[in-house]
Design an enzyme around this catalytic site. Structure first.
Site, short mmCIF file in Angstrom:
data_model
loop_
_atom_site.label_atom_id
_atom_site.label_comp_id
_atom_site.label_asym_id
_atom_site.label_seq_id
_atom_site.Cartn_x
_atom_site.Cartn_y
_atom_site.Cartn_z
N GLU A 12 49.82 0.37 42.20
CA GLU A 12 49.61 0.11 43.47
C GLU A 12 49.85 -1.48 43.91
O GLU A 12 50.27 -2.04 44.85
CB GLU A 12 48.15 0.13 43.79
CG GLU A 12 47.93 1.68 43.86
CD GLU A 12 46.14 2.14 44.01
OE1 GLU A 12 45.71 1.53 45.21
OE2 GLU A 12 45.82 2.81 43.42
N ASP A 85 45.80 3.90 40.96
CA ASP A 85 44.45 3.66 40.50
C ASP A 85 43.55 5.24 40.12
O ASP A 85 44.01 6.02 40.50
CB ASP A 85 43.44 3.15 41.55
CG ASP A 85 43.64 1.43 41.44
OD1 ASP A 85 44.31 1.08 40.57
OD2 ASP A 85 43.22 0.83 42.32
N ASP A 87 41.09 7.04 40.52
CA ASP A 87 40.09 7.81 41.52
C ASP A 87 40.68 8.45 42.35
O ASP A 87 42.07 8.62 42.64
CB ASP A 87 39.31 6.39 41.89
CG ASP A 87 40.04 5.33 42.58
OD1 ASP A 87 41.43 5.59 43.20
OD2 ASP A 87 39.44 4.36 42.92
N GLU A 89 41.22 7.83 45.84
CA GLU A 89 41.85 6.90 46.62
C GLU A 89 43.36 6.85 45.86
O GLU A 89 44.33 7.05 46.56
CB GLU A 89 41.31 5.60 46.56
CG GLU A 89 42.00 4.90 47.89
CD GLU A 89 41.42 5.04 49.43
OE1 GLU A 89 42.03 4.80 50.38
OE2 GLU A 89 40.53 5.82 49.21
N TYR A 300 38.30 -0.19 34.41
CA TYR A 300 38.48 0.07 35.92
C TYR A 300 36.99 -0.16 36.50
O TYR A 300 36.02 0.18 35.99
CB TYR A 300 38.99 1.49 36.11
CG TYR A 300 38.85 1.77 37.58
CD1 TYR A 300 40.14 1.01 38.37
CD2 TYR A 300 38.46 2.79 38.26
CE1 TYR A 300 40.73 1.17 39.57
CE2 TYR A 300 38.88 3.07 39.72
CZ TYR A 300 39.97 2.19 40.41
OH TYR A 300 40.14 2.46 41.74
N ARG A 302 35.63 0.63 39.66
CA ARG A 302 34.85 1.52 40.56
C ARG A 302 34.41 2.86 39.77
O ARG A 302 35.24 3.50 39.36
CB ARG A 302 35.98 1.90 41.78
CG ARG A 302 36.31 0.81 42.64
CD ARG A 302 37.05 1.31 43.89
NE ARG A 302 37.54 0.05 44.52
CZ ARG A 302 38.82 -0.80 44.43
NH1 ARG A 302 39.40 -0.35 43.48
NH2 ARG A 302 38.84 -1.72 45.00
N HIS A 345 34.95 7.99 34.87
CA HIS A 345 35.36 6.79 34.32
C HIS A 345 34.33 6.21 33.41
O HIS A 345 32.97 6.45 33.51
CB HIS A 345 35.84 5.64 35.26
CG HIS A 345 36.87 6.32 36.24
ND1 HIS A 345 38.11 6.71 35.80
CD2 HIS A 345 36.79 6.30 37.61
CE1 HIS A 345 38.69 7.02 36.89
NE2 HIS A 345 37.99 6.98 38.08
#
Length: 686
Positions: A12, A85, A87, A89, A300, A302, A345
């Site tokens: 990203e 990433d 997740d 998103e 990570y 989040r 996570h």
């Protein structure tokens, strides 16, 4: 002839691409999508309600050249891995990339990693997987639901209240929580109460607080009652009636989740949520660590989980045993309060356990260093033994009255060697050695008047905690929520607290009247659970949208007919414009309130609101006033500007430095207000 084609890896961010590219070597080409490449259009709803809520995705404007480059590189690559990433998103971004690049989403094209280290990247490359459609659908459901709410209520607010307003599924619920708290504060009626304490002569001297009378706890509500009790306590003898010793332990905190990191960074580093996430992203994506090269420093950022991998726990145990000794090794396991969907996570922890913060101090910016140190200390402490205290409780009797004193002594610091130990509850409270039936010598006994306090206003940290406790929103949404509420002028910041504006109350009242479920915390939390079920259980996401949209559309149509134009009045100042003679009013601006002519736009006369602080300028004798910089930061400057440009970042006080004669200023450090000299060349502090 050997195949010269390279494997393409798409991430990203450019900084992440740079870090990962160094790990993978010349056989790989690593490039960045720079976030999303496809999204719903900004200019319209972008959801075909009549075609079962089909999203109308488009390539993001301004990314045409980037998309061409991605297609070109994908075409000549031997293989393409999507490494966005880990997740929802990130999964959705990979899904959109697969669509644009003609990649079969069911093929092993997706790789993910929780930390950006050489070993983890190499391991991820060995285990590609298909795109997880449940994750994609969970993100689509949230995106579509939020678009339906925001893009249909916001225009209603523009027409009925003011242009530029917005409403949102989580944002509006958060605003109502802030407004409800402010109403509690306004409606609060303080209640008087008194506390009585006695001081005794001993080695060392100590005090005890009145606890009960005839076995019942006392609630002293007036001065008369306080004085009556004090008169009775002046006579009689004070005797130790009971001594209880009890060992007490204080367990270490769990490693950070996203929300607890945001809260602690606010409390200890004075970071707002947006700054915390920005710096944590930098630490995750990779920084130059000197001799160790470029590495991602943390896992990570989040996550809702406090889980730690067995590998990380083993590494932490070895580090703790070697650095602090076996006696400090706790090897603790923490469990999540919430359901498994949020355990995708690990907790936020350092990627390389033995990479201590001070080793990186020269390589990191000041804020990067401070946040990394906070994360590193918290994780290492989480794997250490509890702190051990010797607790002591002493009851002292005088007739029918019982006083109680409590004390504690730290026997073993445990995790506090690394994290904590600075709170009042962590400090020693030493009581003297006493014996039961020992008669004590009273020094004095007195009462203190108190009043109950209203609930505190929310800070960013406490609002994040409240949202998490109520299961509203998710880690990635907390920072944008606070930013949006501030940008829309629904709340203003007073020091560190969030105070709803008149506009915030107006919008909340309208939302509560016509869209009750949108602002209801319970409904919002239950909707979060349903959205999570799309990921966890494979619930069909469009059915969730269908169930929501029918009643919502009825509310929307009813509100459009019922709501009349709301006029938000500007507050008059009682003064008149020196240019045109019309009344001056207080208006809301980007960086706070200001004074303006009510004849705008014909008359554009404006001036800042001047707040004097009762301090005179040492240069010219005029008032020092509170001001705001162009970026909205408060500072203090001479009201005689531009003739006098004397200014201070910290608030000056009416006191001169005894060493150099400059004004002293207030400096807040670790919650304590201190005075220091405003002259940078002078080191005087109080």
């Amino acid at each position: 002839m050997a195949n010269s084609k390279k494997t393409l890896v798409i991430v990203e961010s450019p900084s992440k691409a740079k870090t990962i590219g160094k790990y993978l070597g010349s056989r790989y080409r690593v490039i960045a999508s720079v976030g999303h490449v496809r999204d719903l259009p900004k200019s319209k709803l972008g959801i075909d309600v009549d075609q079962d809520f089909e999203p109308q995705y488009i390539s993001i404007r301004g990314k045409g050249d980037l998309i061409k480059e991605l297609k070109k590189e994908a075409k000549k690559a031997s293989k393409v891995y999507l490494a966005t990433d880990p997740d929802r998103e990130g999964e959705a971004i990979s899904w959109h990339l697969a669509y644009l690049l003609g990649i079969d989403p069911d093929s092993p094209c997706r790789i993910e990693f929780n930390e950006i280290t050489k070993s983890k990247i190499k391991e991820a490359i060995k285990h590609p997987r298909p795109i997880n459609q449940n994750l994609v659908d969970a993100q689509q459901a949230r995106r579509v639901l939020d678009r339906l709410v925001g893009y249909q209520i916001s225009p209603l607010l523009w027409r009925k209240v003011r242009k530029g307003l917005s409403a949102g599924r989580v944002q509006s619920a958060a605003l109502k929580i802030i407004c409800d708290r402010e109403k509690e504060i306004r409606d609060f009626v303080p209640q008087e109460y008194w506390t009585i304490s006695a001081e005794f002569e001993h080695d060392p001297d100590f005090s005890a607080r009145l606890h009960s009378r005839n076995g019942k706890k006392l609630a002293i509500g007036s001065r008369e009652e306080n004085d009556t009790i004090l008169k009775e306590l002046e006579s009689g003898t004070y005797t130790v009636s009971a001594i209880n010793r009890k060992p007490r332990s204080k367990k270490p905190y769990a490693p950070f989740t996203t929300s607890t990191l945001q809260q602690e960074a606010s409390n200890k580093l004075n970071f707002n949520t947006r700054k915390t996430m920005m710096i944590a992203q930098q630490l995750y994506e990779g920084v130059d660590a000197g001799k160790r090269g470029t590495i991602g420093l943390i896992t990570y950022l989040r996550t809702d989980s406090v889980r730690i991998s067995a590998e990380a726990r083993t590494a932490a145990a070895g580090f703790i045993a070697e650095k602090y000794g076996e006696q400090y090794l706790g090897n603790n396991v923490f469990s999540n309060k919430k359901k498994d969907i949020q355990d995708a996570h690990e907790a936020i922890r350092p990627s390389i356990i033995d990479l201590e913060p001070d080793e990186l101090k020269d390589q990191l910016s000041r804020d990067q260093y401070r946040l990394y140190r906070l994360i590193w200390n918290r994780f290492i402490a989480s794997q250490m033994k509890p702190a051990q205290y010797d607790g002591m409780q002493v009851d002292i009797r005088n007739g029918e009255y019982l006083f109680r004193a409590t004390g504690s002594k730290l026997l073993f610091d445990g995790y506090q060697k690394v994290y904590g130990g600075g709170n009042d509850e962590d400090r020693d409270r030493i009581l003297p050695e006493l014996a039961e039936n020992e008669e004590l010598k009273l020094q004095k006994v007195g009462g203190e008047q108190n009043f109950t306090q209203p609930p505190s206003r929310f800070t960013e940290a406490s609002l994040v905690r409240e949202l998490e406790d109520r299961d509203i929103g998710r880690p990635s949404t907390y920072a944008p929520i606070v930013g949006t509420l501030s940008e829309r002028k629904y709340v203003k910041r007073e020091k560190k607290t969030l105070v709803p504006t008149e506009l915030g109350f107006i919008v909340t009242d309208l939302m509560e009247q016509y869209f009750h479920e949108i602002v209801d915390a319970g409904f919002t939390a239950s909707m979060e659970d349903k959205l999570d079920d799309v990921e966890a259980k494979g619930t069909e996401w469009k059915s969730l949208i269908r169930d929501f949209y029918g009643p919502f559309k009825q509310e929307l149509d009813k509100a459009d007919e019922a709501i009349e134009k709301v006029v938000v009045e500007d507050k008059p100042t009682g003064e008149f414009c020196e240019l045109c003679g019309r009344p001056l009013v207080i208006k809301a601006g980007r960086y706070g309130d200001f004074i303006a002519c009510s004849g705008y736009p014909e008359c554009r006369n404006t001036r800042p609101i001047v707040k004097t602080i009762g301090v005179k300028c040492p240069r010219c004798g005029k008032d020092i006033v509170e001001k705001r910089s162009r970026k909205g930061k408060i500072f203090y400057g001479c009201s005689g500007y531009p003739e006098c440009d004397q200014s201070y970042w910290n608030k000056p006080v009416n006191k001169q430095c005894p060493k150099c004669g400059s004004l002293l200023v207030e400096k807040v450090s670790k919650g304590e207000k201190k005075l220091e000299c405003s002259n940078k060349e002078c080191d005087y502090k109080e």
